[in-house]
Design an enzyme around this catalytic site. Sequence first.
Site, short mmCIF file in Angstrom:
data_model
loop_
_atom_site.label_atom_id
_atom_site.label_comp_id
_atom_site.label_asym_id
_atom_site.label_seq_id
_atom_site.Cartn_x
_atom_site.Cartn_y
_atom_site.Cartn_z
CD GLU A 46 -2.68 1.48 2.43
OE1 GLU A 46 -3.61 2.32 2.36
OE2 GLU A 46 -2.38 0.87 3.48
CD GLU A 97 2.64 8.31 5.09
OE1 GLU A 97 1.59 7.91 4.57
OE2 GLU A 97 3.07 9.47 4.95
CG ASP A 143 -1.40 13.45 -0.87
OD1 ASP A 143 -2.32 13.14 -0.09
OD2 ASP A 143 -0.23 13.59 -0.51
CE LYS A 178 -2.26 25.58 -7.67
NZ LYS A 178 -1.70 25.69 -6.33
CG ASP A 196 -12.06 12.10 -1.36
OD1 ASP A 196 -10.95 11.53 -1.43
OD2 ASP A 196 -12.18 13.34 -1.28
CB THR A 234 -8.35 3.89 4.55
OG1 THR A 234 -9.08 5.04 4.16
CG2 THR A 234 -8.27 2.92 3.39
CD GLU A 235 -5.58 5.51 8.71
OE1 GLU A 235 -5.49 4.29 8.66
OE2 GLU A 235 -4.81 6.27 8.09
CE1 TYR A 236 -6.22 11.13 5.66
CE2 TYR A 236 -7.40 12.48 4.09
CZ TYR A 236 -6.38 12.32 5.01
OH TYR A 236 -5.56 13.38 5.27
CD GLU A 237 -13.25 2.83 2.76
OE1 GLU A 237 -12.07 2.41 2.88
OE2 GLU A 237 -14.15 2.15 2.25
C1 SAM Z 1 -4.76 11.49 2.11
S1 SAM Z 1 -3.70 10.46 3.00
C2 SAM Z 1 -4.51 8.89 2.98
C3 SAM Z 1 -4.01 7.97 4.05
C4 SAM Z 1 -4.62 6.55 4.05
N1 SAM Z 1 -4.28 5.83 2.82
C5 SAM Z 1 -6.11 6.59 4.22
O1 SAM Z 1 -6.82 6.29 3.26
O2 SAM Z 1 -6.60 6.91 5.31
C6 SAM Z 1 -2.39 10.22 1.81
C7 SAM Z 1 -1.16 9.60 2.44
O3 SAM Z 1 -0.22 9.29 1.43
C8 SAM Z 1 1.07 9.70 1.83
N2 SAM Z 1 1.83 9.95 0.60
C9 SAM Z 1 1.55 10.88 -0.33
N3 SAM Z 1 2.44 10.84 -1.34
C10 SAM Z 1 3.29 9.84 -1.03
C11 SAM Z 1 4.45 9.31 -1.68
N4 SAM Z 1 4.89 9.85 -2.83
N5 SAM Z 1 5.09 8.30 -1.09
C12 SAM Z 1 4.66 7.77 0.08
N6 SAM Z 1 3.58 8.24 0.75
C13 SAM Z 1 2.91 9.26 0.20
C14 SAM Z 1 0.81 10.94 2.65
O4 SAM Z 1 1.88 11.26 3.52
C15 SAM Z 1 -0.45 10.55 3.40
O5 SAM Z 1 -0.17 9.86 4.59
#
Ligand code: SAM
Length: 212
Positions: free
Chosen positions: A43, A68, A117, A121, A153, A190-193
């Site tokens: 993941e 992460e 993320d 842009k 989302d 997931t947490e965000y979900e």
């Molecule tokens: C919006 S959060 C979602 C977290 C989790 N997957 C959830 O659904 O609850 C996005 C996560 O991806 C990590 N992340 C973003 N770009 C990344 C990258 N290039 N490599 C590793 N982690 C990354 C961010 O630090 C963040 O913890």
Amino acid sequence: MRLRNVKNKEEIMKNSSLLIVDYPSKKNHWNEEFNNNNPIYIEIGMGKGDFILGNALTYPDINFIGIEKYDSIVAMAIEKIEKNNDISNLRLLRMDAKDIENAFGKEVERIYLNFSDPWPKKRHSERRLTSNTFLKKYDNIFKSNKEIFIKTDNIELFEYSLVTLSNNGYVFNKVSLDLHNSDIQNNIMTEYERKFTEKNIKINYLEANKNV
Ligand SMILES: C[S@@+](CC[C@H](N)C(=O)[O-])C[C@H]1O[C@@H](n2cnc3c(N)ncnc32)[C@H](O)[C@@H]1O
């Protein structure tokens, strides 16, 4: 993600047997790390780890690796996982996914991208985890079986991903614009979900694969 600074994050990370610091040394040797030849699912952007932990507990015959990029978030995931569980089929990497080819040879069978993320842009579009840049990197770490599962989302990121995946030879086995009201079973949140679902925001979902 709102980033809380975890004060003792270095110590938490240093004392964890879950976290693999020297991941380049594991490249092409993950089966030795896990001491078996079970499939490896990763993941990218695991956040605080609910999803990867839930999967590792549910599917003991799969090896899971959560990736992460932020120390504080990794430290929170370690604390959560180590508090409750002693599990042999889960490892964590503190790594930016742009470095992923240094961590894996052709060893991975499935990649989960949950609430990545969106980088809205256009000039940042190659930073999206489903950009051509990343999909090319994934080609170098996948075994013959290549699967990407996505939850988001964000409909713009979802549409973008449908296009880039398709352009890179993937076909779609499942697609839903409302995961929780679909017939897709065995979802691990997931947490965000959880946060989006509490606000009645629909979750987009896809399972894609290519076998070349
Ligand atoms: C919006 S959060 C979602 C977290 C989790 N997957 C959830 O659904 O609850 C996005 C996560 O991806 C990590 N992340 C973003 N770009 C990344 C990258 N290039 N490599 C590793 N982690 C990354 C961010 O630090 C963040 O913890």
